[in-house]
Scaffold this motif. Structure first.
Motif, PDB file in Angstrom:
ATOM      1  N   LYS A   1      29.935  58.898  48.834  1.00 15.29           N
ATOM      2  CA  LYS A   1      30.779  59.312  48.192  1.00 15.29           C
ATOM      3  C   LYS A   1      32.182  58.048  48.038  1.00 15.29           C
ATOM      4  N   PRO A   2      31.923  58.311  46.724  1.00 20.99           N
ATOM      5  CA  PRO A   2      32.792  57.158  46.331  1.00 20.99           C
ATOM      6  C   PRO A   2      34.070  56.895  46.769  1.00 20.99           C
ATOM      7  N   PRO A   3      34.824  55.824  47.714  1.00 22.16           N
ATOM      8  CA  PRO A   3      34.546  54.439  46.468  1.00 22.16           C
ATOM      9  C   PRO A   3      33.409  54.156  47.674  1.00 22.16           C
ATOM     10  N   TYR A   4      32.610  54.341  48.638  1.00 22.14           N
ATOM     11  CA  TYR A   4      31.220  53.912  49.079  1.00 22.14           C
ATOM     12  C   TYR A   4      31.802  52.801  49.944  1.00 22.14           C
ATOM     13  N   LEU A   5      33.025  53.032  51.164  1.00 22.91           N
ATOM     14  CA  LEU A   5      33.120  52.391  52.066  1.00 22.91           C
ATOM     15  C   LEU A   5      32.754  52.036  53.157  1.00 22.91           C
ATOM     16  N   MET A   6      31.019  51.449  52.603  1.00 19.82           N
ATOM     17  CA  MET A   6      30.430  50.782  54.321  1.00 19.82           C
ATOM     18  C   MET A   6      29.883  49.392  53.796  1.00 19.82           C
ATOM     19  N   PRO A   7      31.120  48.231  54.303  1.00 21.42           N
ATOM     20  CA  PRO A   7      31.028  46.844  54.152  1.00 21.42           C
ATOM     21  C   PRO A   7      29.896  46.187  54.233  1.00 21.42           C
ATOM     22  N   PHE A   8      28.636  46.302  53.968  1.00 24.86           N
ATOM     23  CA  PHE A   8      27.722  45.773  53.769  1.00 24.86           C
ATOM     24  C   PHE A   8      27.681  44.932  53.136  1.00 24.86           C
ATOM     25  N   PHE A   9      28.583  43.903  52.964  1.00 23.70           N
ATOM     26  CA  PHE A   9      28.152  42.759  52.014  1.00 23.70           C
ATOM     27  C   PHE A   9      28.134  41.570  52.079  1.00 23.70           C
ATOM     28  N   GLY A  10      28.088  41.049  53.105  1.00 25.28           N
ATOM     29  CA  GLY A  10      27.520  39.563  53.874  1.00 25.28           C
ATOM     30  C   GLY A  10      26.115  39.105  53.705  1.00 25.28           C
ATOM     31  N   LEU A  11      25.504  40.302  52.567  1.00 27.91           N
ATOM     32  CA  LEU A  11      24.110  39.335  53.058  1.00 27.91           C
ATOM     33  C   LEU A  11      24.102  38.990  51.228  1.00 27.91           C
ATOM     34  N   PHE A  12      25.104  38.795  50.739  1.00 33.13           N
ATOM     35  CA  PHE A  12      24.980  38.022  49.152  1.00 33.13           C
ATOM     36  C   PHE A  12      26.326  37.265  49.786  1.00 33.13           C
ATOM     37  N   GLY A  13      26.387  36.060  48.424  1.00 34.02           N
ATOM     38  CA  GLY A  13      27.023  35.107  48.985  1.00 34.02           C
ATOM     39  C   GLY A  13      26.990  33.561  49.683  1.00 34.02           C
ATOM     40  N   TYR A  14      27.498  32.744  48.982  1.00 36.87           N
ATOM     41  CA  TYR A  14      27.330  31.242  50.226  1.00 36.87           C
ATOM     42  C   TYR A  14      26.958  31.143  51.459  1.00 36.87           C
ATOM     43  N   GLY A  15      27.719  32.120  52.381  1.00 39.74           N
ATOM     44  CA  GLY A  15      27.539  31.823  53.934  1.00 39.74           C
ATOM     45  C   GLY A  15      28.555  31.072  54.309  1.00 39.74           C
ATOM     46  N   GLY A  16      28.447  31.433  55.860  1.00 36.09           N
ATOM     47  CA  GLY A  16      29.486  30.464  56.735  1.00 36.09           C
ATOM     48  C   GLY A  16      29.740  29.240  56.031  1.00 36.09           C
ATOM     49  N   PRO A  17      28.506  28.418  56.629  1.00 39.52           N
ATOM     50  CA  PRO A  17      28.836  26.678  56.450  1.00 39.52           C
ATOM     51  C   PRO A  17      29.630  26.428  54.501  1.00 39.52           C
ATOM     52  N   ILE A  18      29.044  26.747  53.914  1.00 36.24           N
ATOM     53  CA  ILE A  18      29.628  26.449  52.169  1.00 36.24           C
ATOM     54  C   ILE A  18      31.293  27.310  52.589  1.00 36.24           C
ATOM     55  N   ALA A  19      31.123  28.271  52.971  1.00 38.06           N
ATOM     56  CA  ALA A  19      32.662  28.360  51.763  1.00 38.06           C
ATOM     57  C   ALA A  19      33.252  27.819  53.549  1.00 38.06           C
ATOM     58  N   SER A  20      33.346  27.421  54.504  1.00 40.35           N
ATOM     59  CA  SER A  20      34.116  26.918  56.233  1.00 40.35           C
ATOM     60  C   SER A  20      34.032  25.359  55.021  1.00 40.35           C
ATOM     61  N   MET A  21      33.064  25.107  54.659  1.00 38.46           N
ATOM     62  CA  MET A  21      32.980  23.321  54.500  1.00 38.46           C
ATOM     63  C   MET A  21      33.910  23.687  53.220  1.00 38.46           C
ATOM     64  N   HIS A  22      34.103  24.631  52.166  1.00 36.23           N
ATOM     65  CA  HIS A  22      34.802  24.277  50.999  1.00 36.23           C
ATOM     66  C   HIS A  22      36.242  24.411  51.848  1.00 36.23           C
ATOM     67  N   LEU A  23      36.526  24.982  52.490  1.00 34.27           N
ATOM     68  CA  LEU A  23      38.061  25.239  53.042  1.00 34.27           C
ATOM     69  C   LEU A  23      38.433  24.250  54.200  1.00 34.27           C
ATOM     70  N   GLY A  24      37.976  23.226  54.449  1.00 30.99           N
ATOM     71  CA  GLY A  24      38.024  22.215  55.298  1.00 30.99           C
ATOM     72  C   GLY A  24      36.658  21.376  55.466  1.00 30.99           C
ATOM     73  N   ARG A  25      37.316  20.214  56.408  1.00 30.34           N
ATOM     74  CA  ARG A  25      36.190  19.473  57.023  1.00 30.34           C
ATOM     75  C   ARG A  25      35.577  19.378  58.142  1.00 30.34           C
ATOM     76  N   HIS A  26      36.284  20.426  59.088  1.00 32.31           N
ATOM     77  CA  HIS A  26      35.840  20.613  60.117  1.00 32.31           C
ATOM     78  C   HIS A  26      35.870  22.168  60.672  1.00 32.31           C
ATOM     79  N   ALA A  27      34.526  22.372  60.926  1.00 34.82           N
ATOM     80  CA  ALA A  27      35.328  24.149  61.450  1.00 34.82           C
ATOM     81  C   ALA A  27      34.426  24.282  63.174  1.00 34.82           C
ATOM     82  N   VAL A  28      34.404  24.704  64.192  1.00 29.33           N
ATOM     83  CA  VAL A  28      34.039  25.152  64.899  1.00 29.33           C
ATOM     84  C   VAL A  28      34.140  27.082  64.910  1.00 29.33           C
ATOM     85  N   VAL A  29      32.683  26.516  65.520  1.00 24.60           N
ATOM     86  CA  VAL A  29      32.324  28.704  65.381  1.00 24.60           C
ATOM     87  C   VAL A  29      32.338  29.207  67.036  1.00 24.60           C
ATOM     88  N   SER A  30      32.907  29.884  67.152  1.00 24.81           N
ATOM     89  CA  SER A  30      32.840  30.735  68.625  1.00 24.81           C
ATOM     90  C   SER A  30      32.661  32.179  68.616  1.00 24.81           C
TER      91      SER A  30
END
Length: 501
Positions: free
Chosen positions: A223-252
């Motif tokens: 039913k609308p508004p279709y609240l099932m947030p499986f939208f991470g399949l698209f996009g530029y991904g974690g590395p591209i997003a984090s490197m666009h935001l800063g110069r060094h990222a640490v994922v824990s």
């Protein structure tokens, strides 16, 4: 069993595989060994005996390291490893110490196991070179579309977190966003990641390697508004997003089953230096115990934390950012422990506050493509492609002689939302996919809003009235966004559904 060993011909690679001579493929054990001097080697053992003495296992590691050292002279600059120390022991992923023998029944075959060698020197490294192999498309760091800005990159990371926490009960869903001039931190209580093949932290760092790819079908329909947030399949991904935001990222990250936190380091300079080369991009990693504040925030025992250092954007206007995130994630409401619905401002809240209180005018549409109707289908395929959308039209009347849309634009400008639109160019259509706003998906006028030649004295009144309508579109996962997730993709990426809609 005496194994024979081979190494890769790539001199820059520091992982070495060891295989046995016989052709028995019944049991294969793969280990990544983190060494006390901050390097790592890889070992693959085929069909071993049930037990192997620690001395024989360490000797195998030593031989692989010596061969890698001969191929890569930079390893000779690392501190020596005390291979003959009586204090040598292996630490497994659960922190258990192995001091006498390796029991292979304690390790699952055909899986990659990360173990750590201690030589008793008391000077062990915390991070390890070439621990994770990401090999992303680094050209994306050089040329990203103009629409991929600070907010869209940040939303890419929040998408990952929101998708992760959705598997938890509502009371266990936490996404915390903290921003300063020194660091951007995103913390979520999702299922977390580790070193296993199924939940590997390397999938966070690779485009097209989403941990949630199999869940897309669950986000089609409903039913609308279709609240099932499986939208991470698209996009530029974690590395591209984090490197666009800063110069060094640490994922824990930590899963409920693991007792250790797995750490992945990303550095923009290192990634760009290998762009376009023939080398795979391996990055630094580590394994540690959970911090006290991490355990306190993740009561269920799992989390992921992304920390971005040296942000490119300084002096962020937090109110404007909160309003922007409120617009994008309005149906999901909470980010950083704050109910975004309580934050004044934002295009969604201001627009809704000025809408007419009359009855809703909604149209729900369903698209389906079967092998019988799809000319491009693969012969023998039984897949059915579906998409659903709900179109809700809202009227914005004239109040006290002034167009409501003009009032909306004035309030947005006063709220610091940097509005560049006028009454004529104001978008009459906005689109949410799975409840998430696609901020630049601003389509033109719907057919009934367009100027048409109509007879009669009141024709101009009809045209003016139609121009006061805005259409809010909710779409499910049957529609695909562009990589920057600011609009719906055009065919053939999105398929015929997007074109028809």
């Amino acid at each position: 069993m005496e194994p024979s060993c081979s190494t890769s011909g790539n001199n820059r690679k520091r992982r070495v595989d060891c295989v046995t001579d016989d052709g028995d493929m019944d049991r294969v054990y793969r280990f990544t060994v983190l060494l006390p001097n901050g390097t790592s080697v890889g070992i693959t053992i085929r069909d071993p005996d049930t037990l192997m003495t620690l001395g024989d296992f360490v000797l195998m590691i030593e031989r692989r390291y010596i061969r890698a050292e001969a191929q890569d002279p930079s390893l000779k600059l690392k501190r020596p490893i005390a291979w003959k120390s009586e204090e040598l022991y292996i630490e497994d992923a659960n922190g258990e110490q192995i001091k006498r023998r390796i029991i292979f029944d304690n390790f699952k075959p055909y899986k990659r196991h990360i173990i750590r060698l201690h030589d008793g020197s008391g000077n062990a490294a915390d991070t390890f070179e070439d621990m994770w192999d990401l090999t992303p498309d680094t050209e994306l760091l050089k040329e990203l579309p103009e629409e991929y800005n600070f907010e869209t990159a940040l939303a890419d990371l929040i998408d990952n977190s929101l998708q992760a926490v959705w598997a938890n009960p509502p009371k266990s869903r936490l996404i915390s966003l903290d921003i300063s001039d020194e660091k951007i931190s995103i913390f979520d209580t999702g299922p977390g990641m580790d070193a296993s093949d199924e939940n590997s932290i390397t999938k966070w760092g690779k485009m097209g390697a989403s941990l949630h790819r199999n869940f897309k079908a669950k986000a089609v329909g409903g039913k609308p508004p279709y609240l099932m947030p499986f939208f991470g399949l698209f996009g530029y991904g974690g590395p591209i997003a984090s490197m666009h935001l800063g110069r060094h990222a640490v994922v824990s990250s930590k899963t409920m089953k693991s007792k250790r936190v797995y750490v992945l380091h990303l550095k923009r300079e290192a990634l760009l230096s290998r762009s376009g080369s023939q080398h795979s991009w391996k990055t630094t990693g580590g394994v540690r115990v959970p911090l006290e504040n991490e355990s306190a925030r993740a009561h269920q025992g799992s989390f992921t934390k992304v920390e971005i250092f040296k942000p490119r954007m300084k002096k962020v206007n937090l109110h404007q950012l909160q309003c922007k995130l409120k617009d994008i994630y309005f149906p999901y409401i909470q980010v950083n422990g704050t109910d975004l619905a309580e934050i004044e401002g934002g295009e969604v809240a201001i627009t809704n506050s000025h809408s007419c209180n009359g009855p809703d005018f909604k149209i729900e549409v369903h698209f389906s493509i079967t092998p019988d109707t799809d000319a491009n289908t693969i012969p023998g395929s039984t897949a059915i492609h579906e998409a659903n959308a709900c179109l809700k039209c809202v009227y914005f009347p004239v109040i006290q002689g002034k167009e409501t849309i003009e009032r909306i634009l004035e309030e947005l400008e006063a709220d610091g939302c940097r509005v560049a639109e006028t009454y004529e160019s104001f978008s009459r259509v906005s689109i949410r996919r799975l409840g998430r706003l696609l901020p630049d998906a601003r389509w033109g006028l719907l057919p009934f809003m367009e100027e048409r030649r109509k007879k009669g004295d009141k024709a101009h009144l009809f045209r003016r009235s139609f121009f006061r309508v805005k259409c809010f579109v909710d779409a499910d996962a049957g529609f695909s966004p562009t990589p920057s997730k600011v609009r719906v993709a055009l065919p053939p990426i999105d398929g015929p559904s997007g074109s028809v809609l």
